[in-house]
Scaffold this motif. Structure first.
Motif: not given
Length: 281
Positions: A10-11, A28, A64, A70, A89, A97
């Protein structure tokens, strides 16, 4: 079409863009909400814009990714030839998330292993890189997960914040809550421990706290081969000075990344953040 194990994160991993491209990692995005405007981290809001909003005391919250985001990421990876996916994550203590990724994995077209790394920022990013390098070397899904988990188990993340107020507002403060009563009299050093933000030490001044942060990173690195990340928010001079000292003092340094954190983590730490992530190889 070649079959391979794909890596999704994730970011909040804050991976350098060249690393994302080189390893074809999917990040993501989480969302930052400023006032009533929802913005994707990494593409629609910069760390500097976030810092300005915080300094103006505007309302800032984070959220999230949806499970549907996803699902799209997993389907895209499968369409590009992935036979399996490792989805890594940030700590589930910080965000939903991980839960969203687990929900999405149930309908993915290929097997997906979702991992709560207990990490954030490049502590998460180093886990993603370890998994990607293992997969590229021909490792299986289990091998890639094991590589990420091994990196996570050896990781240390120390950080300094100018104030605990942003962590308190976001409910991310963990046992560091104990510092709040004397927060005006100290500059706190914190660490990631068990997926939570915990108090480490209380130091009287910012300069002494940053010097102590350096010592902690050097001590943790020792003489082994390590990767290090230095993060900041609206404190580039602090970050560059710390990075310069670590280059001089860590004999086993392999890679050193210096970057400003993104808006999601910045929203909870505030301007002035300085962090050191030490990742033994």
């Amino acid at each position: 079409m070649s079959r391979h194990v794909a890596i999704v994160t994730d970011s909040t991993a804050y991976l350098p863009r060249p690393a994302i491209r080189r390893h074809n990692i999917t990040a993501v995005p989480l969302t930052v909400v400023i006032g009533d405007e929802a913005l994707e981290e990494g593409t629609e809001i910069s760390a500097r814009s976030l810092a300005l909003a915080l300094q103006k005391r505007r309302s800032v919250t984070t959220s999230r990714p949806s499970p549907e985001e996803f699902v799209r990421a997993y389907r895209t990876a499968a369409d590009q030839g992935a036979s399996a996916i490792v989805s890594l994550h940030l700590s589930a203590e910080f965000s939903g998330t991980y839960d969203a990724a687990v929900l999405a994995s149930k309908t993915a077209p290929v097997p997906v292993r979702v991992v709560d790394t207990g990490m954030v920022a490049m502590a998460l990013g180093f886990c993603a890189l370890a998994a990607a390098e293992t997969a590229e070397a021909g490792g299986s899904l289990d091998d890639a997960v094991a590589a990420a988990e091994k990196r996570a188990s050896g990781m240390s993340a120390f950080f300094y914040v100018d104030t605990l107020d942003y962590l308190r507002r976001g409910g991310r403060i963990g046992a560091a809550q104990a510092l709040l009563g004397s927060a005006l009299a100290v500059k706190p050093l914190l660490q990631l421990d068990g997926g939570r933000i915990e108090a480490l030490e209380k130091v009287r001044t910012a300069s002494k706290a940053i010097a102590r942060l350096e010592e902690l990173a050097v001590d943790r690195a020792g003489t082994a081969d390590v990767d290090i990340a230095v993060h900041h928010l609206a404190a580039p001079e602090r970050a560059e000075k710390l990075a310069e000292h670590l280059r001089e003092r860590v004999p086993g340094l392999v890679e050193l990344h210096v970057s400003e954190v993104g808006a999601v983590i910045g929203a909870h730490t505030g301007p002035g953040l300085l962090a050191a992530v030490v990742s033994p190889r």
